[in-house]
Scaffold this motif. Structure first.
Motif, PDB file in Angstrom:
ATOM      1  N   PHE A  16      40.300  34.392  37.945  1.00 39.28           N
ATOM      2  CA  PHE A  16      39.208  33.941  37.094  1.00 39.28           C
ATOM      3  C   PHE A  16      39.407  34.423  35.664  1.00 39.28           C
ATOM      4  CE2 PHE A  16      37.802  38.064  38.680  1.00 39.28           C
ATOM      5  CZ  PHE A  16      37.277  38.679  37.539  1.00 39.28           C
ATOM      6  N   ALA A  17      38.760  33.717  34.754  1.00 40.68           N
ATOM      7  CA  ALA A  17      38.768  34.091  33.342  1.00 40.68           C
ATOM      8  C   ALA A  17      37.388  33.820  32.766  1.00 40.68           C
ATOM      9  CB  ALA A  17      39.826  33.300  32.581  1.00 40.68           C
ATOM     10  N   ARG A  18      36.941  34.725  31.906  1.00 42.76           N
ATOM     11  CA  ARG A  18      35.652  34.560  31.227  1.00 42.76           C
ATOM     12  C   ARG A  18      35.847  34.788  29.732  1.00 42.76           C
ATOM     13  NH1 ARG A  18      31.995  38.273  35.227  1.00 42.76           N
ATOM     14  NH2 ARG A  18      33.635  39.743  34.615  1.00 42.76           N
ATOM     15  N   ASN A  19      35.034  34.096  28.956  1.00 43.04           N
ATOM     16  CA  ASN A  19      35.116  34.179  27.490  1.00 43.04           C
ATOM     17  C   ASN A  19      36.545  33.919  27.021  1.00 43.04           C
ATOM     18  OD1 ASN A  19      34.397  34.501  24.825  1.00 43.04           O
ATOM     19  ND2 ASN A  19      34.051  36.706  24.946  1.00 43.04           N
ATOM     20  N   LEU A  20      37.125  32.823  27.518  1.00 46.37           N
ATOM     21  CA  LEU A  20      38.495  32.491  27.156  1.00 46.37           C
ATOM     22  C   LEU A  20      38.672  32.262  25.656  1.00 46.37           C
ATOM     23  CD1 LEU A  20      39.615  30.162  30.085  1.00 46.37           C
ATOM     24  CD2 LEU A  20      40.822  32.199  29.278  1.00 46.37           C
TER      25      LEU A  20
END
Length: 708
Positions: free
Chosen positions: A673-677
């Motif tokens: 997962f990735a957040r605030n890419l």
């Protein structure tokens, strides 16, 4: 690199997940539920969300897990019209449709954990909403607009309800979930959650849930050169016990203990903003650590009377926070201008206890007449204290030390309410409700005489709903809400502020359309609203003949907007969503003092003119026995304009992009997962102070999960 404790935790959790009892062979990913299948209790009874005649946004427990949502800040990124500005450690400002509790001595947004209210009196200077987390939840419900009838005083802008999973009598089961992620420019973080359901007999079951988060910091202290100073650790444990001796009686007891220890708050300079660098106002080596605790004990009894269900909820909660406050004030938004006021680093204590008892009777059956009757009593005690005093500079060459005595606010309130609806024929439903609230409130500022007062009000709502087709309806509702008034501290008796400020009120109108069409493949939820916010309190600052800061009623604000939420499944494996708001506010009446602070044509509310959330979820198969999914979400909010008078501060606009790619291999869920890419780092909220809350930079990680 993660620390030794994180690596040991990863190994232990991974082994527990791998050797947990495996479920059945993974099947094709199930279709997401349509609006007609989502059940909520927003009107104190179980209903499909499409049948509720008001705006309710719902996030299911599975959605929370898949998107790695762990806080109310994360929830707000997925709900239109909800804004959360968190500094960590329970210090968060919550705003629904532009209305927040930046000032005032009680909440404007109601927060409930199951049937227990977590909000009541609050510090009128430093927002400290309880942080309930997102542990083992069935769903989160966000109710918009005044909820003065069913939820009462303090729910003037809406309600957030955390609904936890109850124990089950029929099976052993549970979940284990572990995530490890890196933060751009910061330390690694590790989080683990687990839940276990155990039937003890045919009538008794217990459910355990726990969570540990070790969140690495990413902010630097420019005064000391220290890096990644804002790390925090969260410990959360819950035990729920169900006793169900027969089909008519259910008794659920719960204990929930949540503690948050932080090395430093998650805020940075706004004037000027320096890419996350934090500068202390006076002492660069001052303390920054803090702690936030929430302990909750509740007992819920439900008894089926045949014609109605009787519910009793008895609860006691304790909230404690001890943090360090440091502010810089500027005369204008020009960073080269001299500092007018500084408040040195001080330890700031908040200690609150709330005891509540609610009784409610809810009609049963599918007849044309439905009703709810109830009453609640709440005893609320809040103590706040600058433990080390405060150091002020005004003008900049002058230093004065102020030692503040403890300030205590107490509230003993009760309310009775009723709500009913009637369907004269199959497609039409009309209804409404009334609530009488009575609040005896007192305020003690050190050794000065205690101020006290009674604030009471009747709130109401009325609605009409017309079913234009199956699972499609038009509705209109009108309702009001209020928040109790309060008292100002008399710091300088020679130049005292007004002793009291009056209650705030709101009146809201909403018209909407809800539908679940094409066998649930298309969901529509559109609402237009107008709300009048009367007697809004705000922070007045007078510089001559002495410095004076107090809370006052500023006037009336009108808020207008449109909110929408659309979902579509063009093919079985794909789900698309789009939601957003367009809002505006303006002063329509004000006091002469408020017109100085907020010139005509401006608004005291810092709300985005528009926001939009986009999402896509695609289910596929990596192999014949390995289902997978791809989840993408995007959130954009327009700039926020805050401050007052000549000082106007602008933050944003902000854009957040997240994604998750997962697979289920022999019962083990694995996801990257990735957040605030996009690495958004501008402050969440405009403030007159020189500091503000900022989001965590880009994060990339892995999640392992097991259900059994």
């Amino acid at each position: 690199m993660a620390g030794k404790k994180d690596r040991l935790l990863f190994c232990a959790t991974s082994l527990a997940a791998l050797f947990a009892p495996a479920g059945a062979m993974a099947q094709e990913a199930a279709d997401p539920p349509s609006q007609a299948d989502i059940v909520v209790t927003a009107q104190r009874r179980a209903q499909n969300v499409v049948d509720v005649p008001l705006t309710v946004n719902v996030l299911s427990g599975s959605e929370l897990t898949k998107r790695n949502i762990t806080s109310l800040q994360d929830i707000a990124d997925n709900v239109p019209g909800l804004d959360v500005f968190s500094q960590g450690g329970g210090k968060q400002l919550i705003q629904i449709r532009g209305i927040n509790s930046l000032r005032g001595t009680s909440s404007l947004v109601g927060i409930y954990l199951d049937e227990t209210p977590l909000t009541g009196s609050q510090d009128g200077f430093y927002p400290v909403y309880a942080d309930a987390g997102a542990l083992d939840l069935a769903r989160v419900e966000v109710l918009k607009g005044p909820q003065g009838t069913l939820f009462g005083e303090g729910a003037m802008s809406g309600v957030i309800r955390y609904v936890t999973n109850d124990p089950k009598l029929d099976r052993i089961g549970g979940t284990v979930d572990y995530s490890l992620f890196a933060t751009d420019g910061g330390r690694a973080s590790a989080q683990v959650k687990a839940a276990l359901n155990l039937p003890l007999s045919d009538t008794l079951a217990v459910r355990f849930a726990g969570e540990y988060q070790n969140n690495g910091g990413w902010l630097d202290n420019a005064g000391t050169g220290a890096r990644n100073v804002n790390s925090n650790q969260i410990y959360d444990g819950r035990v729920k016990l169900l006793w169900q001796p027969d089909s008519r009686l259910r008794v659920v007891g719960m204990v929930d203990i949540r503690h948050n220890d932080e090395d430093s708050p998650s805020y940075a300079n706004i004037l000027p903003y320096e890419k996350g660098l934090y500068r202390h106002a006076i002492d660069p080596h001052g303390r920054t650590s803090g702690v936030s605790e929430l302990d909750l004990y509740s007992l819920r009894v439900e008894y089926d009377l045949g014609f109605a269900e009787l519910m009793s909820n008895t609860a006691h909660s304790r909230r404690y926070s001890n943090s360090n406050l440091d502010q810089i004030y500027y005369a204008t938004n020009d960073p080269a201008a001299p500092i007018v006021l500084e408040i040195a680093n001080t330890r700031y204590l908040n200690k609150q206890s709330i005891t509540s008892q609610e009784l409610r009777l809810t009609s049963k059956g599918d007849g044309p007449f439905k009703w709810v009757l109830g009453g609640i009593y709440k005893d609320d005690d809040l103590l706040r204290h600058f433990l080390d005093g405060a150091e002020l500079l005004y003008p900049p060459s002058t230093t004065v030390t102020i030692l503040q005595e403890p300030i205590r606010t107490t509230s003993k309130s009760w309310a009775v309410y009723g709500d009913a609806s009637y369907s004269p024929f199959r497609r039409l439903e009309i209804g409404g409700g009334l609530r009488y609230s009575h609040d005896d409130r007192s305020f003690t500022d050190g050794t000065l005489p205690t101020a006290s007062g009674t604030f009471s009000r009747v709130t109401y709502r009325a609605f009409v709903k017309y079913d234009v087709a199956r699972d499609a309806n038009l509705y209109f509702n009108v309702g009001n809400g209020f928040r109790s008034g309060g008292f100002n501290a008399v710091v300088n008796p020679a130049f005292p502020p007004p002793l009291t400020y009056a209650p705030e009120r709101s009146m809201a109108y909403e018209a909407g359309f809800k539908a679940s069409l094409l066998d649930g493949k298309l969901g529509v939820n559109i609402a237009a609203f107008q709300q009048y916010y009367r007697g809004q309190v705000y922070d007045r600052v007078v510089l001559t003949p002495v410095f004076l800061q107090y809370t006052a009623n500023g006037g009336n604000t009108r808020i207008r907007g449109v909110e929408w939420q659309l979902t579509a499944s063009p093919v079985r494996a794909l789900r698309l969503s789009a939601s957003g708001t367009v809002m505006g506010s303006v002063f329509v009446a004000s006091t002469p003092e408020a017109e100085v602070d907020f010139p005509p044509g401006t608004s005291p509310l810092a709300l985005p003119k528009y926001s939009i959330q986009l999402g896509a979820n695609y289910a596929f198969r990596w192999a014949a026995s390995v289902p997978g999914y791809l989840d993408i979400d995007f959130n954009h909010k327009d700039e926020l304009v805050g401050g007052q008078g000549v000082t106007r501060i602008v933050t944003g606009p902000q854009s957040f992009l997240g994604a998750s790619l997962g697979a289920t291999v022999e019962g083990l869920d694995i996801a990257i997962f990735a957040r605030n890419l996009l690495n958004e780092h501008s402050p969440y909220y405009p403030t007159l102070g020189g500091i503000g809350a900022v989001p965590r930079p880009r994060q990339i990680g892995i999640r392992l999960g097991k259900s059994f």
